[in-house]
Motif scaffolding. Structure first.
Motif, PDB file in Angstrom:
ATOM      1  N   LYS A   1      -5.451  -5.454   2.456  1.00 34.94           N
ATOM      2  CA  LYS A   1      -4.494  -5.521   1.243  1.00 34.94           C
ATOM      3  C   LYS A   1      -5.292  -4.916   0.036  1.00 34.94           C
ATOM      4  CE  LYS A   1      -0.910  -8.841   2.393  1.00 34.94           C
ATOM      5  NZ  LYS A   1      -0.397 -10.355   2.072  1.00 34.94           N
ATOM      6  N   MET A   2      -6.623  -5.751   0.034  1.00 35.37           N
ATOM      7  CA  MET A   2      -7.547  -5.239  -1.327  1.00 35.37           C
ATOM      8  C   MET A   2      -7.735  -3.804  -1.181  1.00 35.37           C
ATOM      9  SD  MET A   2      -9.746  -8.764  -1.249  1.00 35.37           S
ATOM     10  CE  MET A   2     -10.948  -8.203  -2.212  1.00 35.37           C
ATOM     11  N   TRP A   3      -8.042  -3.309   0.004  1.00 40.73           N
ATOM     12  CA  TRP A   3      -8.588  -1.818   0.154  1.00 40.73           C
ATOM     13  C   TRP A   3      -7.271  -0.993  -0.581  1.00 40.73           C
ATOM     14  CZ3 TRP A   3     -12.186   1.563   0.602  1.00 40.73           C
ATOM     15  CH2 TRP A   3     -12.223   2.716   0.897  1.00 40.73           C
ATOM     16  N   GLU A   4      -6.140  -1.204   0.165  1.00 40.52           N
ATOM     17  CA  GLU A   4      -5.146  -0.618  -0.174  1.00 40.52           C
ATOM     18  C   GLU A   4      -4.573  -0.456  -1.757  1.00 40.52           C
ATOM     19  OE1 GLU A   4      -3.376   1.783   1.860  1.00 40.52           O
ATOM     20  OE2 GLU A   4      -4.521   1.333   3.584  1.00 40.52           O
ATOM     21  N   ARG A   5      -4.965  -1.740  -1.941  1.00 40.58           N
ATOM     22  CA  ARG A   5      -4.465  -1.573  -3.613  1.00 40.58           C
ATOM     23  C   ARG A   5      -5.394  -1.099  -4.532  1.00 40.58           C
ATOM     24  NH1 ARG A   5      -2.544  -1.588  -7.877  1.00 40.58           N
ATOM     25  NH2 ARG A   5      -1.164  -3.147  -8.799  1.00 40.58           N
ATOM     26  N   TYR A   6      -6.631  -1.097  -3.978  1.00 41.50           N
ATOM     27  CA  TYR A   6      -7.492  -0.614  -5.403  1.00 41.50           C
ATOM     28  C   TYR A   6      -8.390   0.544  -4.945  1.00 41.50           C
ATOM     29  CZ  TYR A   6      -6.722  -5.257  -7.061  1.00 41.50           C
ATOM     30  OH  TYR A   6      -6.186  -6.297  -7.570  1.00 41.50           O
ATOM     31  N   LYS A   7      -8.228   0.919  -3.705  1.00 42.33           N
ATOM     32  CA  LYS A   7      -9.127   2.346  -3.036  1.00 42.33           C
ATOM     33  C   LYS A   7      -8.660   3.666  -4.026  1.00 42.33           C
ATOM     34  CE  LYS A   7      -5.555   3.890   0.196  1.00 42.33           C
ATOM     35  NZ  LYS A   7      -5.063   4.089   1.580  1.00 42.33           N
ATOM     36  N   ASP A   8      -7.561   3.733  -4.526  1.00 43.49           N
ATOM     37  CA  ASP A   8      -7.372   5.118  -5.240  1.00 43.49           C
ATOM     38  C   ASP A   8      -8.061   4.655  -6.824  1.00 43.49           C
ATOM     39  OD1 ASP A   8      -6.304   6.382  -3.476  1.00 43.49           O
ATOM     40  OD2 ASP A   8      -4.365   5.119  -3.766  1.00 43.49           O
ATOM     41  N   VAL A   9      -8.310   3.421  -7.171  1.00 42.40           N
ATOM     42  CA  VAL A   9      -8.919   3.265  -8.461  1.00 42.40           C
ATOM     43  C   VAL A   9     -10.400   3.273  -8.509  1.00 42.40           C
ATOM     44  CG1 VAL A   9      -8.879   1.404 -10.351  1.00 42.40           C
ATOM     45  CG2 VAL A   9      -6.926   1.712  -9.095  1.00 42.40           C
ATOM     46  N   PHE A  10     -10.941   2.489  -7.399  1.00 47.12           N
ATOM     47  CA  PHE A  10     -12.493   2.346  -7.458  1.00 47.12           C
ATOM     48  C   PHE A  10     -12.965   3.260  -6.454  1.00 47.12           C
ATOM     49  CE2 PHE A  10     -11.062  -2.185  -8.954  1.00 47.12           C
ATOM     50  CZ  PHE A  10     -11.429  -1.764 -10.312  1.00 47.12           C
ATOM     51  N   ALA A  11     -12.521   3.545  -5.354  1.00 50.66           N
ATOM     52  CA  ALA A  11     -12.984   4.506  -4.135  1.00 50.66           C
ATOM     53  C   ALA A  11     -12.272   5.895  -4.186  1.00 50.66           C
ATOM     54  CB  ALA A  11     -12.929   3.990  -3.010  1.00 50.66           C
ATOM     55  N   ALA A  12     -11.957   6.353  -5.230  1.00 48.69           N
ATOM     56  CA  ALA A  12     -11.468   7.727  -5.328  1.00 48.69           C
ATOM     57  C   ALA A  12     -12.079   8.775  -4.508  1.00 48.69           C
ATOM     58  CB  ALA A  12     -11.009   8.288  -6.546  1.00 48.69           C
ATOM     59  N   GLY A  13     -13.281   8.713  -4.516  1.00 49.46           N
ATOM     60  CA  GLY A  13     -14.278   9.809  -3.810  1.00 49.46           C
ATOM     61  C   GLY A  13     -14.324   9.500  -2.420  1.00 49.46           C
ATOM     62  N   ARG A  14     -13.676   8.700  -1.798  1.00 45.82           N
ATOM     63  CA  ARG A  14     -14.071   8.480  -0.438  1.00 45.82           C
ATOM     64  C   ARG A  14     -13.827   9.357   0.304  1.00 45.82           C
ATOM     65  NH1 ARG A  14      -9.251   6.618  -2.029  1.00 45.82           N
ATOM     66  NH2 ARG A  14      -7.394   7.070  -0.595  1.00 45.82           N
ATOM     67  N   ARG A  15     -14.833   9.182   1.813  1.00 44.64           N
ATOM     68  CA  ARG A  15     -14.602  10.273   2.570  1.00 44.64           C
ATOM     69  C   ARG A  15     -13.803   9.619   4.142  1.00 44.64           C
ATOM     70  NH1 ARG A  15     -20.568  12.300   3.752  1.00 44.64           N
ATOM     71  NH2 ARG A  15     -20.880  10.195   3.808  1.00 44.64           N
ATOM     72  N   GLY A  16     -13.116   8.657   3.724  1.00 46.80           N
ATOM     73  CA  GLY A  16     -12.418   7.973   4.980  1.00 46.80           C
ATOM     74  C   GLY A  16     -11.853   6.743   4.560  1.00 46.80           C
ATOM     75  N   GLU A  17     -10.999   6.179   5.235  1.00 47.50           N
ATOM     76  CA  GLU A  17     -10.567   4.806   5.204  1.00 47.50           C
ATOM     77  C   GLU A  17     -11.346   3.809   5.828  1.00 47.50           C
ATOM     78  OE1 GLU A  17      -7.653   4.618   3.319  1.00 47.50           O
ATOM     79  OE2 GLU A  17      -7.607   6.614   3.066  1.00 47.50           O
ATOM     80  N   MET A  18     -10.957   2.597   5.434  1.00 50.14           N
ATOM     81  CA  MET A  18     -11.753   1.277   5.993  1.00 50.14           C
ATOM     82  C   MET A  18     -11.760   1.171   7.414  1.00 50.14           C
ATOM     83  SD  MET A  18     -12.032  -2.604   4.365  1.00 50.14           S
ATOM     84  CE  MET A  18     -10.146  -3.102   4.854  1.00 50.14           C
ATOM     85  N   ASN A  19     -12.663   0.841   8.100  1.00 44.45           N
ATOM     86  CA  ASN A  19     -12.508   0.510   9.706  1.00 44.45           C
ATOM     87  C   ASN A  19     -13.404  -0.696   9.720  1.00 44.45           C
ATOM     88  OD1 ASN A  19     -11.564   3.484  10.143  1.00 44.45           O
ATOM     89  ND2 ASN A  19     -13.823   4.176   9.821  1.00 44.45           N
ATOM     90  N   ILE A  20     -12.523  -1.309  10.792  1.00 44.27           N
ATOM     91  CA  ILE A  20     -13.234  -2.822  11.024  1.00 44.27           C
ATOM     92  C   ILE A  20     -13.878  -2.403  12.592  1.00 44.27           C
ATOM     93  CG2 ILE A  20     -12.605  -5.092  11.849  1.00 44.27           C
ATOM     94  CD1 ILE A  20     -12.006  -4.410   8.765  1.00 44.27           C
ATOM     95  N   LEU A  21     -15.195  -2.655  12.420  1.00 48.57           N
ATOM     96  CA  LEU A  21     -15.923  -2.408  13.625  1.00 48.57           C
ATOM     97  C   LEU A  21     -16.332  -3.859  14.487  1.00 48.57           C
ATOM     98  CD1 LEU A  21     -18.268   0.306  12.293  1.00 48.57           C
ATOM     99  CD2 LEU A  21     -16.015   0.654  13.442  1.00 48.57           C
TER     100      LEU A  21
END
Length: 556
Positions: A535-555
């Protein structure tokens, strides 16, 4: 359309309906008023309800104005019997033309920080780059821009009515992109996390990049760097060289025989001390945690701590910090010092950052980290911290911060990605049940961007060697590089890249004894914890991770 009162000529009006042109010349002219009475008609086969989907253009051909005899000396003679407003819409070709200001803004935003991993891409962007604006960011050549580039791409009210041209949506957004935007909007609507904003000033860093002296492909810092920025660099050097400096000073003292009577008792004390595991925090110094040098350390990146929910001091907490990064500078700034104002945002809570027990076996360095309140990450240490102390001596108001991913996750730290080694990490959940501590997820945007390291995909043999060292010696050796003290490209210092540390919603945990802990309860709490991170990733990824190269992955 209003015309001057002295003109009696009537301009011919051409109306265009669905590709059919009909020329109508208005002959009903009132000579006294000197204006044209234009009336719009709708044919029977084109009802008024469908007129909204038809693009109409009114083309006015100027004619020679003639003087009107009846127009002189009459007040208000310039009024029309009926007023018709003509609206013109831009063609799709005009709307698809890129705005030069938006392209420049996007290029500057992509290289917002010195040494950013998108700098070269931003410098090499052509001038005629097609920029696509959306409600969440600016996309340039497949690379998402930062939020700062949205200002030039905001929709104007005058353009809002011209979205539909011939029944087709203007711009380059595809149907898939619109579905993704709609899905993200629905997720954000159901998300209970408040909006957060990145209000960093990027102008100084942009000027540094422009004024940097380039030699042999390396950018050297200009001489006119402000004094406070130089002090920020010194603060980071002090912390990064803390292990090397304390160990070197200890061996220097060992080389002087006069200090031997002090060194021998100190070594005995270090081997027998329980300060790192007894949970009493005797060596913790609030004055040391509040030194101005740590404020400069936080301003170097700069780093910011974001609070989303209140944490009452009548509970105990286990903070899970993600991701590990290379050295976890964000965890140190936020939870080992008061550089980011933890005690002001969460009053009444005493938080202790946990680290490897081997760090407390290094002479002098152990005293350095104990002054920050750091404790061992062992089970004994966590249990003592969360069951002792506080107002009722039961651990209420106490908290610990665990970097859950550990050394394994540091090998996954690559700029622009968020890979969390969390699928099989459930030990901290069991500790929360044993001690009755609530789980608090913490997501650090930008922690993986502070260094560059060799990718395991391009260097598989090196990655296997690192994994062997990790399994054998329980620590890893990441092959990293960052910036230097006087240059922006070569060195072991972290890049000046934005750090946004978001503290999420606490998950309430009921305390149970060791034999009463069930796997179903552990799995449920673990799943809820991972859900909060998503939820936190979806809420703030476009604000604080706009230059990301991929989505969050759980390994695993």
């Amino acid at each position: 359309m209003d015309r001057e009162s002295g003109s009696t000529g009537t301009p011919p009006v051409i109306t265009r309906k669905k590709g059919k042109k009909t020329a109508m010349k208005n002959k009903g002219v009132d000579a006294n008023v000197g204006t044209s009475n234009l009336k719009e008609t709708i044919t029977a086969d084109e009802p008024a309800a469908a007129s909204s989907s038809v693009v109409k253009e009114v083309v006015v051909v100027p004619s020679t104005p003639k003087k009107s005899k009846g127009s002189k000396g009459k007040k208000g003679s310039a009024s029309l019997d009926s007023h018709i407003e003509s609206s013109s819409s831009k063609t799709p070709q005009q709307e698809q033309q890129p705005k030069k200001a938006a392209v420049i803004s996007s290029n500057m935003a992509l290289a917002e920080s010195t040494g950013d991993f998108f700098e070269k891409a931003a410098d090499e962007l052509p001038v005629k780059t097609m920029a696509t604006s959306s409600s969440k960011g600016v996309q340039v050549n497949g690379v998402n821009g930062v939020r700062g580039g949205l200002d030039d791409e905001k929709e104007r009210p005058s353009e809002k009515g011209n979205r539909l041209v011939n029944g087709e949506r203007s711009g380059t957004a595809t149907l898939t992109q619109r579905k993704q935007q709609k899905s993200s909007a629905l997720k954000a609507k159901d998300n209970d996390y408040p909006p957060l904003y990145d209000d960093d000033e990027r102008e100084d860093r942009r000027l540094d990049r422009i004024q940097a002296y380039r030699a042999a492909g390396i950018r050297f810092a200009p001489w006119n760097i402000p004094y406070r920025r130089r002090m920020q660099t010194v603060a980071v050097i002090i912390h990064c060289l803390s292990i090397a400096s304390t160990v070197s000073f200890f061996f220097f003292l060992c080389a002087i025989p006069i200090f031997w009577p002090l060194i021998i008792p100190y070594l005995l004390h270090m081997s027998l001390s329980k300060n790192a595991t007894d949970g009493r925090l005797r060596m913790r110094s609030e004055r040391w945690r509040r030194l101005p040098v740590w404020k400069l350390f936080g301003e170097y990146f700069p780093a910011k701590l974001h609070k989303t929910h209140d944490l009452p001091p009548t509970r105990k907490y286990i903070f899970g910090y993600h991701p590990h990064g290379i050295i976890s500078h964000g965890a140190f700034a936020a939870f080992a010092t008061e550089a980011l104002g933890f005690s002001e945002k969460f009053p009444g809570i005493t938080n202790s950052l946990l680290t490897l027990d081997s760090n407390f076996r290094i002479p002098l360095y152990r005293d350095y980290i104990l002054a920050f309140g750091l404790q061992s990450v062992s089970k004994e240490s966590i249990t003592n911290i969360l069951t002792k102390g506080g107002p009722n001596n039961e651990g209420m108001g106490r908290a610990v911060t665990i970097v859950v991913g550990g050394a394994r996750e540091s090998l996954e730290a690559q700029p622009g990605v968020m890979n969390l080694v969390l699928a099989d990490r459930k030990g901290f959940v069991k500790m929360a049940i044993r001690t009755g501590a609530d789980l608090v997820p913490v997501l650090a945007f930008g922690e993986n961007d502070l260094y560059d390291q060799l990718s395991p995909k391009t260097h598989p043999w090196l990655h296997k060697a690192q994994m062997w060292v990790l399994r054998t010696l329980k620590f890893t050796l990441p092959f990293l590089h960052g910036r230097g003290i006087f240059n922006y490209d070569v060195g072991l210092m972290p890049y000046r890249r934005r750090l946004n540390i978001v503290v999420g919603r606490p998950i309430m945990v009921a305390q149970k004894r060791e034999g009463e802990i069930e796997n179903e309860e552990v799995n449920r709490l673990h799943s809820e914890y991972v859900g909060e991170l998503e939820k936190m990733w979806e809420r703030y990824k476009d604000v604080f991770a706009a230059g990301r190269r991929g989505e969050m992955n759980i390994l695993k």
